[in-house]
Design an enzyme around this catalytic site. Structure first.
Site, PDB file in Angstrom:
ATOM      1  N   TYR A  52     -18.031  24.284  51.145  1.00  0.00           N
ATOM      2  CA  TYR A  52     -18.064  25.472  50.747  1.00  0.00           C
ATOM      3  C   TYR A  52     -19.028  26.542  51.218  1.00  0.00           C
ATOM      4  O   TYR A  52     -19.247  27.545  51.021  1.00  0.00           O
ATOM      5  CB  TYR A  52     -18.205  25.876  49.135  1.00  0.00           C
ATOM      6  CG  TYR A  52     -19.343  25.123  48.597  1.00  0.00           C
ATOM      7  CD1 TYR A  52     -20.538  25.391  48.354  1.00  0.00           C
ATOM      8  CD2 TYR A  52     -19.076  23.712  47.993  1.00  0.00           C
ATOM      9  CE1 TYR A  52     -21.487  24.896  47.913  1.00  0.00           C
ATOM     10  CE2 TYR A  52     -20.425  22.928  47.726  1.00  0.00           C
ATOM     11  CZ  TYR A  52     -21.386  23.580  47.380  1.00  0.00           C
ATOM     12  OH  TYR A  52     -22.315  22.795  46.972  1.00  0.00           O
ATOM     13  N   GLU A 127     -26.856  15.657  51.954  1.00  0.00           N
ATOM     14  CA  GLU A 127     -26.945  16.490  50.702  1.00  0.00           C
ATOM     15  C   GLU A 127     -27.543  16.009  49.648  1.00  0.00           C
ATOM     16  O   GLU A 127     -27.918  16.846  48.723  1.00  0.00           O
ATOM     17  CB  GLU A 127     -25.332  16.760  50.373  1.00  0.00           C
ATOM     18  CG  GLU A 127     -24.559  17.373  51.201  1.00  0.00           C
ATOM     19  CD  GLU A 127     -24.809  18.711  51.713  1.00  0.00           C
ATOM     20  OE1 GLU A 127     -25.381  19.545  50.865  1.00  0.00           O
ATOM     21  OE2 GLU A 127     -24.340  19.405  52.896  1.00  0.00           O
TER      22      GLU A 127
END
Length: 223
Positions: A52, A127
């Protein structure tokens, strides 16, 4: 520039380790365990990952297919302070996370089952260095069928969680922050423009981009 190579060779984690020293980092073993535990809940077959933010325009993984996808129950928001990468201790930037509520469109990447463990380790070591996200399985609606995918939800308990900032605070932070991986404005602009190229209309993100571009132009002109 964030690349697959500097994730795999530990350069990205080294940046964090040599940073301001205020953010605790997960060990490689903890990162790998989180990846393993998440994949244990994978549906049979290939593994999907939902992007996203920067995963949309810089995935750094090998995949066999990508689809525009829509997730209900989460929305995209700049809600994670970064003192490294896209910011610095004196002028921190902001990164995107998925917050509860609303909906979000992005890209779903399909990773072949026989490559899933290795490719997901690449994502995790990108991440999950400081545990700022919580990996979860979400339902992603696409034009060619729904898929179950891994998404990285913001960790509200993380020390860098920014909460709900005003639009003005977000724009000011992004327009002024820069770090070892580049400036924060480019992170926003790349995300907004790639979403538009995919035919995804994210009006708040577009308005934020326009405001940040205005501020950046004013800085160049001395205004």
């Amino acid at each position: 520039m964030l690349t697959r190579e500097n994730i795999l060779n530990g350069y990205v984690k080294k940046l964090f380790a040599e940073g301001d020293g205020t953010t605790p980092l997960l060990s490689d073993e903890e990162i790998d365990a989180s990846c393993h535990d998440t994949l244990a809940g994978a549906p049979p077959g290939d593994v999907w990952v939902f992007g996203y933010g920067s995963l949309i325009w810089n995935p750094t993984i090998h995949f066999s297919e990508k689809r525009v996808g829509h997730v209900t129950g989460y929305h995209r928001r700049f809600c994670l302070w970064t003192h490294l990468g896209r910011g610095n201790p004196d002028c921190p930037g902001l990164l995107l996370g998925l917050e509860h509520g609303g909906s979000c469109s992005g890209l779903a990447f399909r990773i072949p089952a026989d490559q899933a463990e290795h490719e997901c380790r690449v994502i995790w070591h990108r991440e999950m260095i400081s545990g700022s996200y919580v990996p979860r399985w979400v339902d992603v609606r696409t034009d060619t069928g729904d898929v179950r995918a891994i998404a990285f939800i913001i960790n509200h308990e993380h020390m860098r969680y920014a909460g709900r900032l005003s639009d003005e605070e977000v724009a000011d932070a992004i327009a002024n922050a820069e770090g070892s991986l580049g400036n924060c404005a480019d992170y926003l602009i790349n995300t907004a423009e790639h979403l538009e190229d995919l035919g995804v209309l994210d009006t708040p993100l577009r308005h934020l981009r326009d405001e940040v571009l205005r501020q950046c132009e004013n800085k160049k002109g001395g205004g």
